[in-house]
Design a protein around this motif. Structure first.
Motif, PDB file in Angstrom:
ATOM      1  N   THR A 359       0.841  -1.196   0.000  1.00 26.30           N
ATOM      2  CA  THR A 359       0.000   0.000   0.000  1.00 26.30           C
ATOM      3  C   THR A 359       0.881   1.253   0.000  1.00 26.30           C
ATOM      4  OG1 THR A 359      -1.943   0.992   1.055  1.00 26.30           O
ATOM      5  CG2 THR A 359      -0.273   0.111   2.539  1.00 26.30           C
ATOM      6  N   PRO A 360       0.676   2.153  -0.967  1.00 28.35           N
ATOM      7  CA  PRO A 360       1.599   3.287  -1.090  1.00 28.35           C
ATOM      8  C   PRO A 360       1.339   4.379  -0.063  1.00 28.35           C
ATOM      9  CG  PRO A 360      -0.089   3.415  -2.779  1.00 28.35           C
ATOM     10  CD  PRO A 360      -0.338   2.126  -2.030  1.00 28.35           C
ATOM     11  N   ARG A 361       2.417   5.058   0.326  1.00 29.32           N
ATOM     12  CA  ARG A 361       2.326   6.186   1.257  1.00 29.32           C
ATOM     13  C   ARG A 361       2.852   7.466   0.639  1.00 29.32           C
ATOM     14  NH1 ARG A 361       1.426   5.340   6.803  1.00 29.32           N
ATOM     15  NH2 ARG A 361       1.180   3.180   7.442  1.00 29.32           N
ATOM     16  N   PRO A 415       6.193   2.723  -0.831  1.00 35.30           N
ATOM     17  CA  PRO A 415       5.099   1.934  -0.263  1.00 35.30           C
ATOM     18  C   PRO A 415       5.356   1.682   1.215  1.00 35.30           C
ATOM     19  CG  PRO A 415       6.488   0.601  -1.733  1.00 35.30           C
ATOM     20  CD  PRO A 415       7.176   1.918  -1.543  1.00 35.30           C
ATOM     21  N   ASP A 416       4.334   1.230   1.897  1.00 31.08           N
ATOM     22  CA  ASP A 416       4.515   0.823   3.288  1.00 31.08           C
ATOM     23  C   ASP A 416       5.583  -0.269   3.328  1.00 31.08           C
ATOM     24  OD1 ASP A 416       2.919   1.064   6.046  1.00 31.08           O
ATOM     25  OD2 ASP A 416       3.703  -0.952   5.817  1.00 31.08           O
ATOM     26  N   ASN A 435      -1.120  -8.138  -2.676  1.00 30.36           N
ATOM     27  CA  ASN A 435      -2.537  -7.792  -2.621  1.00 30.36           C
ATOM     28  C   ASN A 435      -2.899  -6.955  -3.847  1.00 30.36           C
ATOM     29  OD1 ASN A 435      -4.601  -5.477  -1.800  1.00 30.36           O
ATOM     30  ND2 ASN A 435      -5.122  -7.293  -0.633  1.00 30.36           N
ATOM     31  N   ARG A 437      -5.295  -4.774  -4.625  1.00 33.66           N
ATOM     32  CA  ARG A 437      -5.587  -3.347  -4.469  1.00 33.66           C
ATOM     33  C   ARG A 437      -4.348  -2.550  -4.069  1.00 33.66           C
ATOM     34  NH1 ARG A 437     -10.519  -1.126  -4.140  1.00 33.66           N
ATOM     35  NH2 ARG A 437      -9.783   0.337  -2.577  1.00 33.66           N
ATOM     36  N   GLU A 438      -3.518  -3.116  -3.213  1.00 30.05           N
ATOM     37  CA  GLU A 438      -2.290  -2.413  -2.837  1.00 30.05           C
ATOM     38  C   GLU A 438      -1.412  -2.189  -4.069  1.00 30.05           C
ATOM     39  OE1 GLU A 438      -1.927  -3.679   1.857  1.00 30.05           O
ATOM     40  OE2 GLU A 438      -0.431  -4.443   0.467  1.00 30.05           O
ATOM     41  N   LEU A 441      -3.051   0.569  -6.197  1.00 23.51           N
ATOM     42  CA  LEU A 441      -2.889   1.931  -5.659  1.00 23.51           C
ATOM     43  C   LEU A 441      -1.473   2.444  -5.900  1.00 23.51           C
ATOM     44  CD1 LEU A 441      -5.035   1.599  -2.425  1.00 23.51           C
ATOM     45  CD2 LEU A 441      -5.475   3.168  -4.321  1.00 23.51           C
TER      46      LEU A 441
ATOM     47  N   TYR B   4      15.311   5.699   3.410  1.00 21.50           N
ATOM     48  CA  TYR B   4      14.452   6.881   3.453  1.00 21.50           C
ATOM     49  C   TYR B   4      14.733   7.642   4.729  1.00 21.50           C
ATOM     50  CZ  TYR B   4      11.852   4.345  -0.038  1.00 21.50           C
ATOM     51  OH  TYR B   4      11.492   3.662  -1.151  1.00 21.50           O
ATOM     52  N   THR B 359      -1.141  -2.022   9.062  1.00 21.03           N
ATOM     53  CA  THR B 359      -0.257  -0.891   9.290  1.00 21.03           C
ATOM     54  C   THR B 359      -1.083   0.367   9.538  1.00 21.03           C
ATOM     55  OG1 THR B 359       1.729   0.200   8.430  1.00 21.03           O
ATOM     56  CG2 THR B 359       0.016  -0.306   6.826  1.00 21.03           C
ATOM     57  N   ARG B 361      -2.440   4.236   9.963  1.00 23.37           N
ATOM     58  CA  ARG B 361      -2.294   5.516   9.256  1.00 23.37           C
ATOM     59  C   ARG B 361      -2.764   6.687  10.115  1.00 23.37           C
ATOM     60  NH1 ARG B 361      -1.429   5.725   3.665  1.00 23.37           N
ATOM     61  NH2 ARG B 361      -1.271   3.704   2.610  1.00 23.37           N
ATOM     62  N   ASP B 386       4.902   7.613  10.793  1.00 20.12           N
ATOM     63  CA  ASP B 386       4.041   7.489   9.614  1.00 20.12           C
ATOM     64  C   ASP B 386       2.560   7.443   9.979  1.00 20.12           C
ATOM     65  OD1 ASP B 386       5.598   7.752   7.307  1.00 20.12           O
ATOM     66  OD2 ASP B 386       6.445   5.764   7.565  1.00 20.12           O
ATOM     67  N   TYR B 388      -0.453   9.941  10.186  1.00 18.15           N
ATOM     68  CA  TYR B 388      -0.717  11.297   9.695  1.00 18.15           C
ATOM     69  C   TYR B 388      -2.188  11.658   9.663  1.00 18.15           C
ATOM     70  CZ  TYR B 388      -2.209   8.718   5.667  1.00 18.15           C
ATOM     71  OH  TYR B 388      -2.881   7.834   4.874  1.00 18.15           O
ATOM     72  N   ASP B 416      -4.504   0.858   7.675  1.00 14.71           N
ATOM     73  CA  ASP B 416      -4.703   0.733   6.240  1.00 14.71           C
ATOM     74  C   ASP B 416      -5.822  -0.268   5.992  1.00 14.71           C
ATOM     75  OD1 ASP B 416      -3.095   1.445   3.567  1.00 14.71           O
ATOM     76  OD2 ASP B 416      -3.969  -0.554   3.410  1.00 14.71           O
ATOM     77  N   GLN B 418      -6.827  -1.726   2.949  1.00 19.69           N
ATOM     78  CA  GLN B 418      -6.872  -2.430   1.656  1.00 19.69           C
ATOM     79  C   GLN B 418      -7.105  -3.936   1.781  1.00 19.69           C
ATOM     80  OE1 GLN B 418      -7.304  -0.628  -0.897  1.00 19.69           O
ATOM     81  NE2 GLN B 418      -6.901   1.196   0.352  1.00 19.69           N
ATOM     82  N   ARG B 419      -6.570  -4.547   2.834  1.00 18.35           N
ATOM     83  CA  ARG B 419      -6.686  -6.010   2.943  1.00 18.35           C
ATOM     84  C   ARG B 419      -7.851  -6.461   3.818  1.00 18.35           C
ATOM     85  NH1 ARG B 419      -1.276  -7.324   5.441  1.00 18.35           N
ATOM     86  NH2 ARG B 419      -1.088  -5.086   5.708  1.00 18.35           N
ATOM     87  N   ASP B 422     -10.750  -8.523   2.385  1.00 14.98           N
ATOM     88  CA  ASP B 422     -10.360  -9.819   1.827  1.00 14.98           C
ATOM     89  C   ASP B 422     -10.697 -10.944   2.814  1.00 14.98           C
ATOM     90  OD1 ASP B 422      -9.265  -8.389  -0.217  1.00 14.98           O
ATOM     91  OD2 ASP B 422      -7.177  -8.934   0.186  1.00 14.98           O
ATOM     92  N   GLU B 438       3.119  -4.717  11.839  1.00 16.56           N
ATOM     93  CA  GLU B 438       1.923  -3.904  11.603  1.00 16.56           C
ATOM     94  C   GLU B 438       1.058  -3.882  12.860  1.00 16.56           C
ATOM     95  OE1 GLU B 438       1.528  -4.216   6.749  1.00 16.56           O
ATOM     96  OE2 GLU B 438      -0.014  -5.164   7.981  1.00 16.56           O
TER      97      GLU B 438
END
Lengths: 458, 458
Positions: A359-361, A415-416, A435, A437-438, A441, B4, B359, B361, B386, B388, B416, B418-419, B422, B438
């Motif tokens: 999943t992107p951040r 991404p995360d 995943n 959707r991840e 995205l 990063y 994870t 957010r 991370d 926010y 998050d 997204q999963r 599922d 996570e």
């Protein structure tokens, strides 16, 4: 369990006309809907990972992967698809590695779960048997340099769990993989075994590139799973004269031919200005190369497909690059940079996805402050997609080569990172760990940023 | 693949003394290091999910889970641990559901992959056989109300993939699960089958609560996996007079006794001010109840453990609540709110984790603007982790009951999403689907916010 409201778009903070802002905002929403509804990235990833599989530079699978890449880029609507030839190293793992603890207690200890590090040499044909010395850091190695001779050095450097972003743990630990063999060989070591670079709760060993310093003898190098690293460390405490039997059968063959696989849409207004987006097509040989970096490849291709599906005709030339040989040589990235420089190409931006299909951040960037500020002015457009990170510093390894050669501004998808080192360079980096959707995205994030750079320049 | 850099703490934006800011910042870093290094949450989750398993209200596993909760809260350092009794519904699934397509073509079609919805009645003992009518929305149901009688209504409402946050897709689709049976029974339907609420790429059916409107006959209700939903829809196009055989054996038994399991640390300065943090201990019966909501329980307990480990003595009373019966009645949350109101307890904040152990957010909140502003002033302290999101609106189902009864400000962890769908209410919501880090970062997020509310009030 309740519904969350999306954050309101912070219109007031954008230094742009209201009309332009509205256009950009609508275009991003169209891109998101297109990708989340019609993306082919997940199915393409299935084909790459499950029909081609692992695809180390020089392997037959590398050739199949290049064919897959060219075909997929054509089908996704590239104007031009071509291969860019480069020399790649041709390292082969050979027979399954074997590492055993040899104890005077003669109790049964199963063989350790190991993988040779990429570029490692073979041991003596029948394997080597030697005493072990456990070392946590290079400082400790230097302090014990008189005790290294004739031994196998066991680098048991822990992967620090206290960092929030796991790439920080990796940055701290990866030097033992990269330089550990030659630094130990300098003092007479006959082999090394390193603790795998992972937080994972399992015993999978994690391979990855190492490099020899030609001033010292080349000694075999393997990575061991965490549970076996703990076992070895614990046995050594009670039995310091334990020995290790170590056999690797790797070989470095003469360089062979590989290719960057490139698909372009030619720009309608400024075709001479090139925007690159890509991932690397190669992977290690022990897995399906899903998160590293099948996901970066199919996400980059999805940028092309989504643009075509929405009828977006870019002003500048968009180039999708599936790089060769990132893992054990970066020869693809180097060649791309070299040729770009030689042809005096005008590269305005290069973006990479090589940190997993999670999943992107946001993004990391390396570019002059005024360009960074321009990109950051677009950040509010991304907030409705939970993309908020625009301050991180860094570009990808492959676009880094282009940037080094041409000075091109660059960035990488961020991404995360929590799950990445559970599977990085290990057998479990497979399609099933991605995943849908991840992945999508992430593809949307690339498409949105490439759209904005194309629309407004950089 | 590069390192990063963490975003720099935005010190200048905090309306607080430099000293206080530094203290808070250090304390959050200590909490993060403690949780990421020494957390017991993952191991506790393994025990809850793999030795107790699914734990629907009224089941024997519910009783085991309560014992596990009380023991774990004590071991984690609660001053006081107690059970708060409440009546809970006692629904049992009975024999495995069976749903078959009956076609005049007499070709072999495997039974559909279905689960009865929670609170559904049994079909007639031998099952029912009836024609099918496919319906996408309640509007379509109303338009076709004359064609419903004697039929099984097939609600084939898609789970919209275009939303970024999947709870928005759920909010749009869940009414068909909740109200679909009675709205169809109103027009004479004899049963319903609904498309599962998921983006999942597999065929697992997803159960969940439904409720009957007593004005209409109670008809059996099941959910079907996506691939079988598509199969059924596709067969119906070619063969509109297809029938469905449907058998459920569920029963609603008399209410039984359940408990909220509560552990407290009494405040040193303002013990009368109560801060609640919790998740729900019950789950559906078909899985291990890992993300829903074993993770919320162990994350809440981890707040207590981390405070004790760091020697944090809260000024206010911190109450960890493992709520009973969220899934099919919310009786635990209601009882907690009721008793709090009756005792004139002073609840200053209630925080829930019930959106999965993914994870994190940020948080969603429901509280007056000035309190929200106070919490938001702490947001920069969370950026290095991370975290926010502080603008989302919403509280959890269980703390929502407390808030409804007492007006207590509330919030929910926002991981998050997204999963989540599922595996939500499906067989694959298991321990193996939870990532340790996570889970821990979510626990840290709860601990950090609870620390700040305790330290500075709300």
């Amino acid at each position: 369990m309740r519904k969350y409201l999306l954050p309101v778009l912070l219109i007031c903070s954008l230094p742009a006309s209201a009309q332009q802002l509205e256009n950009d905002s609508l275009k991003l929403r169209q891109l998101a809907t297109e990708v989340l509804t019609n993306s082919k990235a997940y199915e393409e990833l299935r084909v790459l990972t499950q029909t081609v599989g692992g695809r180390l530079a020089g392997s037959p699978q590398m050739v199949k992967a290049e064919q897959w890449g060219a075909k997929t880029l054509k089908e996704s609507g590239a104007d031009t698809v071509y291969l860019q030839e480069c020399k790649v190293p041709h390292w082969v793992r050979g027979a399954k590695e074997e590492v055993r603890i040899i104890s005077r207690r003669r109790d049964f200890i199963p063989p350790l779960n190991v993988l040779a590090l990429g570029n490692s040499v073979a041991s003596a044909p029948g394997g080597i048997t030697a005493p072990i010395i456990e070392i946590a850091t290079f400082d400790e190695l230097e302090a014990k340099k008189d005790k290294i001779k004739g031994k196998i050095v066991f680098y048991n450097h822990p992967f620090n769990p206290a960092f929030v972003r796991t790439f920080d743990s990796y940055a701290e630990a990866v030097r033992y993989r990269g330089q550990g063999a030659s630094r130990a060989a300098k003092y007479g070591a006959v082999g090394i075994i390193i603790r795998s670079m992972t937080h994972g709760a399992n015993n999978f060993p994690h391979t990855g590139a190492m490099a020899y310093n030609d001033s010292f003898p080349k000694i075999p190098a393997v990575a061991v799973g965490l549970q076996d690293a703990d076992l070895l460390s614990s046995r050594l405490k009670g039995e310091p004269d334990l020995k290790l039997y170590l056999r690797t059968s790797c070989r470095m063959l003469p360089d062979t031919i590989g290719h960057n696989v490139i698909g372009e849409i030619r720009g309608t207004e400024h075709p001479e200005e090139i925007i690159t987006v890509g991932g690397h097509l190669d992977s290690w040989d022990v897995n399906e190369g899903a998160h590293d970096d099948g996901t970066g490849c199919v996400q980059s291709i999805e940028v092309l497909r989504a643009f075509k599906a929405l009828g977006i005709r870019p002003k500048r030339t968009i180039r999708i690059v599936l790089f060769a040989n990132e893992e054990n040589g970066s020869r693809g990235g180097k060649k791309y940079g070299e040729l770009a420089k030689a042809a005096h190409e005008q590269h305005i931006f290069a973006l990479e996805s090589d940190a997993g299909g999670f999943t992107p951040r946001g993004f990391s960037f390396e570019m002059p402050p005024e360009k960074r500020a321009k990109i950051k002015s677009w950040a509010p457009l991304f907030l409705p997609y939970d993309i908020y990170e625009f301050d991180a510093v860094g570009g990808g390894v492959d676009v880094g080569e282009l940037s080094a050669a041409t000075g091109c501004p660059m960035g990488e998808l961020f991404p995360d990172s929590q799950r990445y080192f559970d599977l990085h360079h290990a057998v479990n980096d497979v399609f099933a760990a991605v995943n849908k959707r991840e992945l999508e995205l992430g593809a949307f994030s690339l498409a949105a940023l490439i759209y904005l750079v194309d629309e407004h320049g950089l």
